[in-house]
Design an enzyme around this catalytic site. Structure first.
Site, PDB file in Angstrom:
ATOM      1  N   ASP A 188     -73.895  37.140 -42.076  1.00 35.50           N
ATOM      2  CA  ASP A 188     -73.727  36.648 -43.446  1.00 35.50           C
ATOM      3  C   ASP A 188     -74.189  35.198 -43.609  1.00 35.50           C
ATOM      4  OD1 ASP A 188     -72.644  39.124 -44.197  1.00 35.50           O
ATOM      5  OD2 ASP A 188     -70.623  38.501 -43.676  1.00 35.50           O
ATOM      6  N   ASN A 248     -79.181  41.713 -47.443  1.00 31.52           N
ATOM      7  CA  ASN A 248     -77.802  42.197 -47.374  1.00 31.52           C
ATOM      8  C   ASN A 248     -77.077  41.781 -48.641  1.00 31.52           C
ATOM      9  OD1 ASN A 248     -75.371  43.218 -46.113  1.00 31.52           O
ATOM     10  ND2 ASN A 248     -74.767  41.080 -45.731  1.00 31.52           N
ATOM     11  N   GLY A 295     -71.290  53.822 -50.821  1.00 41.45           N
ATOM     12  CA  GLY A 295     -72.657  53.806 -51.347  1.00 41.45           C
ATOM     13  C   GLY A 295     -72.782  53.535 -52.837  1.00 41.45           C
ATOM     14  N   ARG A 336     -72.616  47.277 -39.560  1.00 40.57           N
ATOM     15  CA  ARG A 336     -72.947  46.971 -38.168  1.00 40.57           C
ATOM     16  C   ARG A 336     -73.596  45.604 -38.115  1.00 40.57           C
ATOM     17  NH1 ARG A 336     -73.196  50.814 -33.985  1.00 40.57           N
ATOM     18  NH2 ARG A 336     -74.634  49.504 -32.828  1.00 40.57           N
ATOM     19  N   ARG A 351     -75.849  47.944 -27.886  1.00 37.82           N
ATOM     20  CA  ARG A 351     -76.329  47.635 -29.236  1.00 37.82           C
ATOM     21  C   ARG A 351     -77.849  47.558 -29.295  1.00 37.82           C
ATOM     22  NH1 ARG A 351     -74.487  42.424 -30.484  1.00 37.82           N
ATOM     23  NH2 ARG A 351     -75.335  42.743 -32.548  1.00 37.82           N
ATOM     24  N   HIS A 372     -73.188  40.775 -49.915  1.00 37.10           N
ATOM     25  CA  HIS A 372     -71.873  40.399 -49.380  1.00 37.10           C
ATOM     26  C   HIS A 372     -70.931  40.086 -50.540  1.00 37.10           C
ATOM     27  CE1 HIS A 372     -69.004  38.897 -46.487  1.00 37.10           C
ATOM     28  NE2 HIS A 372     -68.821  37.847 -47.278  1.00 37.10           N
ATOM     29  N   GLU A 408     -72.080  43.093 -58.051  1.00 38.00           N
ATOM     30  CA  GLU A 408     -72.970  43.502 -56.949  1.00 38.00           C
ATOM     31  C   GLU A 408     -74.029  44.472 -57.463  1.00 38.00           C
ATOM     32  OE1 GLU A 408     -71.245  44.754 -53.209  1.00 38.00           O
ATOM     33  OE2 GLU A 408     -69.409  43.673 -53.608  1.00 38.00           O
TER      34      GLU A 408
HETATM   35  C1  GRF Z   1     -69.771  46.069 -50.806  1.00 35.20           C
HETATM   36  O1  GRF Z   1     -68.700  45.294 -51.253  1.00 35.20           O
HETATM   37  C2  GRF Z   1     -70.769  45.207 -50.075  1.00 35.20           C
HETATM   38  O2  GRF Z   1     -70.874  43.925 -50.609  1.00 35.20           O
HETATM   39  C3  GRF Z   1     -70.157  45.159 -48.711  1.00 35.20           C
HETATM   40  O3  GRF Z   1     -69.660  46.449 -48.474  1.00 35.20           O
HETATM   41  C4  GRF Z   1     -69.349  47.064 -49.724  1.00 35.20           C
HETATM   42  C5  GRF Z   1     -70.108  48.344 -49.791  1.00 35.20           C
HETATM   43  O4  GRF Z   1     -69.779  49.098 -50.912  1.00 35.20           O
HETATM   44  N1  GRF Z   1     -71.120  44.680 -47.736  1.00 35.20           N
HETATM   45  P1  GRF Z   1     -70.646  50.386 -51.290  1.00 35.20           P
HETATM   46  O5  GRF Z   1     -70.703  51.280 -50.038  1.00 35.20           O
HETATM   47  O6  GRF Z   1     -71.990  49.954 -51.744  1.00 35.20           O
HETATM   48  O7  GRF Z   1     -69.845  51.057 -52.380  1.00 35.20           O
END
Ligand code: GRF
Length: 210
Positions: free
Chosen positions: A147, A109, A15, A93, A67, A111, A176
């Site tokens: 993605d 999302n 998180g 998921r 699902r 990535h 990120e």
């Molecule tokens: C991140 O690298 C995100 O891009 C990917 O999963 C990771 C999650 O990291 N989808 P966090 O739980 O936010 O620390």
């Protein structure tokens, strides 16, 4: 200044991206409030982060392989909070078409690669294996194909000689944590216009309040 949007953050693990959003909210840097953190894992550290910020949490662990049924229940739990935007922040998921259609163009999302390169799991390892000199991270709208939705923001990160997955992952995470709150703010300002596979980012003057 626009009306703060209501954001639901979906998580599965540590998180740190959730934390970046919570910090941006508390700093007044984004016009958003996190109204719920939803996790498919009871042990996710992200839930502790949410609790520290007094954000309500919902946990739904998968107890079958259905699902569709899981996503129906998850969507109903999340919808109770009337979110304007759903953010997948390390939500591990693959969601069903029905889930996505319940929140049209309202799910994003993050990535850890420069999509369309290296979709799916272990994006940092994929980048190292491919020998690219640049990788990074991407925010995008969620579509049924993993993605592959319309790209919103990207940030690049150099791959260094002798890089390990851990070192590269850490450097990508720094970026990120910048582009994810920025993306939420662009959404809050209604500046993201989806046109097929592309996202047009409107100038600030053309955004409009919700
Ligand atoms: C991140 O690298 C995100 O891009 C990917 O999963 C990771 C999650 O990291 N989808 P966090 O739980 O936010 O620390």
């Amino acid at each position: 200044m626009v009306r703060p949007i209501r954001v639901a953050v979906l998580v599965s693990g540590s998180g740190t991206n959730l934390q970046a959003i919570l910090d941006a909210v508390e700093a007044g840097a984004i016009d958003a409030n996190v109204v719920v953190v939803f996790s498919n894992k009871r042990e996710a550290h992200a839930l502790t982060r949410a609790a520290k910020h007094k954000v309500p949490t919902e946990v739904l662990e998968a107890n079958s392989t259905d699902r569709e049924a899981y996503d129906r229940e998850a969507a109903a739990l999340i919808a109770k909070y009337s979110p304007d935007l759903l953010v997948f922040a390390g939500y591990m998921r693959v969601v069903t078409k029905a889930f996505i259609e319940r929140f049209p163009d309202r799910i994003i999302n993050i990535h850890p690669a420069l999509l369309p390169a290296f979709p799916g799991m272990h994006a940092q390892q994929q980048a190292l294996d491919a020998g690219v000199k640049l990788t990074g991270c991407t925010t995008h709208f969620v579509r049924a194909e993993v993605d592959a939705g319309p790209i919103i923001l990207q940030a690049s990160v150099p791959v260094e000689e002798g890089d390990t997955v851990e070192a590269l992952t850490a450097r990508i995470l720094v970026e990120e944590h910048k582009i994810l709150p920025q993306t939420v703010q662009l959404f809050a300002e209604r500046r993201l216009r989806v046109e097929g596979r592309r996202v047009q980012i409107l100038p600030a003057s053309e955004g409009r309040a919700l």
